[in-house]
Design an enzyme around this catalytic site. Sequence first.
Site, PDB file in Angstrom:
ATOM      1  N   TYR A 178      34.990   9.299  47.423  1.00  0.00           N
ATOM      2  CA  TYR A 178      36.122  10.046  47.284  1.00  0.00           C
ATOM      3  C   TYR A 178      35.425  11.080  48.640  1.00  0.00           C
ATOM      4  CZ  TYR A 178      39.132  14.526  47.818  1.00  0.00           C
ATOM      5  OH  TYR A 178      40.561  15.015  47.406  1.00  0.00           O
ATOM      6  N   GLU A 203      32.929   9.982  51.441  1.00  0.00           N
ATOM      7  CA  GLU A 203      32.988   8.618  52.565  1.00  0.00           C
ATOM      8  C   GLU A 203      33.905   8.868  52.912  1.00  0.00           C
ATOM      9  OE1 GLU A 203      30.542   9.778  53.902  1.00  0.00           O
ATOM     10  OE2 GLU A 203      28.640   9.702  53.607  1.00  0.00           O
ATOM     11  N   GLY A 204      35.049   8.516  51.569  1.00  0.00           N
ATOM     12  CA  GLY A 204      36.652   7.391  51.772  1.00  0.00           C
ATOM     13  C   GLY A 204      37.346   8.919  52.766  1.00  0.00           C
ATOM     14  N   VAL A 239      37.957  23.540  38.017  1.00  0.00           N
ATOM     15  CA  VAL A 239      37.841  24.165  37.391  1.00  0.00           C
ATOM     16  C   VAL A 239      39.011  25.529  36.515  1.00  0.00           C
ATOM     17  CG1 VAL A 239      37.006  25.688  38.928  1.00  0.00           C
ATOM     18  CG2 VAL A 239      36.097  26.465  37.621  1.00  0.00           C
ATOM     19  N   SER A 297      42.328  25.325  36.902  1.00  0.00           N
ATOM     20  CA  SER A 297      42.793  23.786  35.436  1.00  0.00           C
ATOM     21  C   SER A 297      41.814  23.776  34.386  1.00  0.00           C
ATOM     22  CB  SER A 297      43.063  22.897  35.260  1.00  0.00           C
ATOM     23  OG  SER A 297      42.514  22.234  35.635  1.00  0.00           O
ATOM     24  N   ASN A 298      40.696  23.783  33.781  1.00  0.00           N
ATOM     25  CA  ASN A 298      39.795  24.040  32.942  1.00  0.00           C
ATOM     26  C   ASN A 298      39.563  25.078  32.144  1.00  0.00           C
ATOM     27  OD1 ASN A 298      39.010  21.113  32.885  1.00  0.00           O
ATOM     28  ND2 ASN A 298      36.726  21.299  33.403  1.00  0.00           N
ATOM     29  N   ARG A 326      31.367  27.025  48.496  1.00  0.00           N
ATOM     30  CA  ARG A 326      32.725  26.616  49.780  1.00  0.00           C
ATOM     31  C   ARG A 326      32.975  27.649  50.145  1.00  0.00           C
ATOM     32  NH1 ARG A 326      34.428  21.063  48.885  1.00  0.00           N
ATOM     33  NH2 ARG A 326      31.855  21.139  49.102  1.00  0.00           N
TER      34      ARG A 326
END
Length: 317
Positions: free
Chosen positions: A149, A151-152, A191, A193-194, A281
Amino acid sequence: MRVSNRKRVMVTGGAGFLGSHLCERLLKEGNDVLCVDNFYSGTKDNIVHLLGNPHFELMRHDVTFPLYIEIDEIYNLACPASPVHYQWDPVQTTKTSVLGAINMLGLAKRTKAKILQASTSEVYGDPEVHPQKEDYWGHVNPIGIRSCYDEGKRCAETLFFDYYRQHDLDIKVVRIFNTYGPRMHPNDGRVVSNFIVQALRGEDITIYGDGSQTRSFCYVDDLIEGFLRMMASDHEVTGPINIGNPKEFTIRQLAETILKMVGGQSSLILKPLPQDDPKQRQPDITVARNTLAWEPQVALEEGLQKTIAYFRECLTR
């Protein structure tokens, strides 16, 4: 010769969480909307309420294959965005980001369409700079379990800027930070939704790590507003531009806030932190403020209230 003044707008990944909200908003703005999705992680339930609209069209298609249509604007959102989904088939995840970008950029080049890439804060990896500014190149593991994800999406940004430099394509690149709201998948491993689903079910709330790692949570309506402002910006505004909420919370703070709002007797359970999970983040949104006059309007508890109500209804169906 064009008969209608309506813009023809395509949203790849349009049946996903973000894509469905974007399709809805674009219709309200008076556009003809083509929703393209292969339903790998998206669901028709997210857009079923739009199917009766004569200006909405749904196409089942995988963006790793070329698409030949006439279009004015492209929002490229196609790619599973949660670790549960993108790690299930990592090779296909990379193909979706890279081949999907190539195919959509080729379509934009042929039709002279504006094209917006939904990139991600994951391009910063586990950042050594805090908060993250757009000129930070990131700290990314190129061979880890999240690399398909991370690097894509980084490669997709490279392709967008090479098309801009080589073909003067009208590109827009936004880097999305954690976004939440109604229509999130209840089992997507994210996180917000969990925690909500576990609290509503009366289960223990699982925190990976000690809960001190931080995230910044943006409500979906704010994010979509950022998308539209970016697409409407001048040709020389290419991005990348951070779109997210700069207010930072620890994971433990989020869990405690959700537990308080839901009620119940759930306990907090600590488990080991997954590989390459970022410790912090937080977006620096100075560029978005100055360039797009954009900043989030929805406070965390207001957004969580709407999201909890959505999941409460989902779990009683």
